[in-house]
Design a protein around this motif. Structure first.
Motif, PDB file in Angstrom:
ATOM      1  N   VAL A  51       0.817  -1.214   0.000  1.00 14.35           N
ATOM      2  CA  VAL A  51       0.000   0.000   0.000  1.00 14.35           C
ATOM      3  C   VAL A  51       0.851   1.265   0.000  1.00 14.35           C
ATOM      4  CG1 VAL A  51      -1.991  -1.105   1.072  1.00 14.35           C
ATOM      5  CG2 VAL A  51      -0.272  -0.023   2.521  1.00 14.35           C
ATOM      6  N   HIS A  52       2.154   1.120   0.240  1.00 16.28           N
ATOM      7  CA  HIS A  52       3.040   2.288   0.247  1.00 16.28           C
ATOM      8  C   HIS A  52       4.463   1.807   0.032  1.00 16.28           C
ATOM      9  CE1 HIS A  52       3.974   6.468   1.140  1.00 16.28           C
ATOM     10  NE2 HIS A  52       4.946   6.062   1.933  1.00 16.28           N
ATOM     11  N   ARG A  53       5.249   2.620  -0.678  1.00 20.78           N
ATOM     12  CA  ARG A  53       6.646   2.281  -0.950  1.00 20.78           C
ATOM     13  C   ARG A  53       7.525   3.487  -0.636  1.00 20.78           C
ATOM     14  NH1 ARG A  53       8.741  -0.929  -5.735  1.00 20.78           N
ATOM     15  NH2 ARG A  53       6.526  -1.237  -6.012  1.00 20.78           N
ATOM     16  N   ILE A  54       8.649   3.212  -0.001  1.00 22.44           N
ATOM     17  CA  ILE A  54       9.644   4.235   0.282  1.00 22.44           C
ATOM     18  C   ILE A  54      10.964   3.747  -0.315  1.00 22.44           C
ATOM     19  CG2 ILE A  54      10.936   5.464   2.072  1.00 22.44           C
ATOM     20  CD1 ILE A  54       8.505   4.988   3.931  1.00 22.44           C
ATOM     21  N   VAL A  55      11.589   4.587  -1.133  1.00 18.43           N
ATOM     22  CA  VAL A  55      12.852   4.219  -1.765  1.00 18.43           C
ATOM     23  C   VAL A  55      13.951   5.135  -1.240  1.00 18.43           C
ATOM     24  CG1 VAL A  55      14.087   3.982  -3.954  1.00 18.43           C
ATOM     25  CG2 VAL A  55      11.640   3.448  -3.838  1.00 18.43           C
ATOM     26  N   GLY A  56      15.033   4.520  -0.832  1.00 20.12           N
ATOM     27  CA  GLY A  56      16.180   5.278  -0.360  1.00 20.12           C
ATOM     28  C   GLY A  56      16.270   5.327   1.151  1.00 20.12           C
ATOM     29  N   ALA A  57      17.487   5.529   1.622  1.00 20.01           N
ATOM     30  CA  ALA A  57      17.731   5.622   3.064  1.00 20.01           C
ATOM     31  C   ALA A  57      17.303   6.999   3.548  1.00 20.01           C
ATOM     32  CB  ALA A  57      19.203   5.387   3.361  1.00 20.01           C
ATOM     33  N   LYS A  58      16.624   7.009   4.685  1.00 22.48           N
ATOM     34  CA  LYS A  58      16.163   8.250   5.289  1.00 22.48           C
ATOM     35  C   LYS A  58      16.372   8.156   6.793  1.00 22.48           C
ATOM     36  CE  LYS A  58      12.530   9.027   1.902  1.00 22.48           C
ATOM     37  NZ  LYS A  58      11.153   9.408   1.698  1.00 22.48           N
ATOM     38  N   PRO A  59      16.501   9.301   7.444  1.00 22.26           N
ATOM     39  CA  PRO A  59      16.576   9.262   8.906  1.00 22.26           C
ATOM     40  C   PRO A  59      15.237   8.803   9.497  1.00 22.26           C
ATOM     41  CG  PRO A  59      16.776  11.531   8.098  1.00 22.26           C
ATOM     42  CD  PRO A  59      16.646  10.638   6.912  1.00 22.26           C
ATOM     43  N   LYS A  60      15.287   8.360  10.718  1.00 27.35           N
ATOM     44  CA  LYS A  60      14.108   7.804  11.381  1.00 27.35           C
ATOM     45  C   LYS A  60      12.922   8.762  11.341  1.00 27.35           C
ATOM     46  CE  LYS A  60      12.663   5.999  15.854  1.00 27.35           C
ATOM     47  NZ  LYS A  60      13.128   5.726  17.217  1.00 27.35           N
ATOM     48  N   ARG A  61      13.131  10.017  11.655  1.00 26.09           N
ATOM     49  CA  ARG A  61      12.022  10.973  11.686  1.00 26.09           C
ATOM     50  C   ARG A  61      11.360  11.116  10.323  1.00 26.09           C
ATOM     51  NH1 ARG A  61      13.837  15.421   9.340  1.00 26.09           N
ATOM     52  NH2 ARG A  61      16.047  15.872   9.403  1.00 26.09           N
ATOM     53  N   ARG A  62      12.141  11.038   9.247  1.00 31.14           N
ATOM     54  CA  ARG A  62      11.570  11.132   7.893  1.00 31.14           C
ATOM     55  C   ARG A  62      10.792   9.872   7.539  1.00 31.14           C
ATOM     56  NH1 ARG A  62      14.411  13.604   3.719  1.00 31.14           N
ATOM     57  NH2 ARG A  62      12.617  12.986   2.487  1.00 31.14           N
TER      58      ARG A  62
END
Length: 71
Positions: A51-62
């Motif tokens: 239902v959702h995709r995130i690509v790439g490394a991000k900090p925890k808050r992001r």
């Protein structure tokens, strides 16, 4: 790089979220099935569907901001 962040999120949200990790090199069939083009790629699944995709490394808050309201 992102693994420690995911472990923290898994511990903090264990009552609402299950975090599972796979190695894309070891499981190319999963990479193809979900159209993963780069690593890291995080997929949020509900009832077996992404239902959702995130690509790439991000900090925890992001990461948490991106997931806000989804779980």
């Amino acid at each position: 790089m992102i693994a420690p962040i995911l472990e923290e999120i898994a511990a903090e949200y264990r009552d609402r979220l299950v975090v599972a990790k796979i190695n894309g090199d070891d499981h190319p069939e999963i990479v193809r099935r979900y159209g993963v083009m780069g690593f890291p790629t995080l997929g949020l699944f509900r009832d077996g569907e992404m239902v959702h995709r995130i690509v790439g490394a991000k900090p925890k808050r992001r990461l948490l901001a991106d997931l806000d309201g989804l779980f």
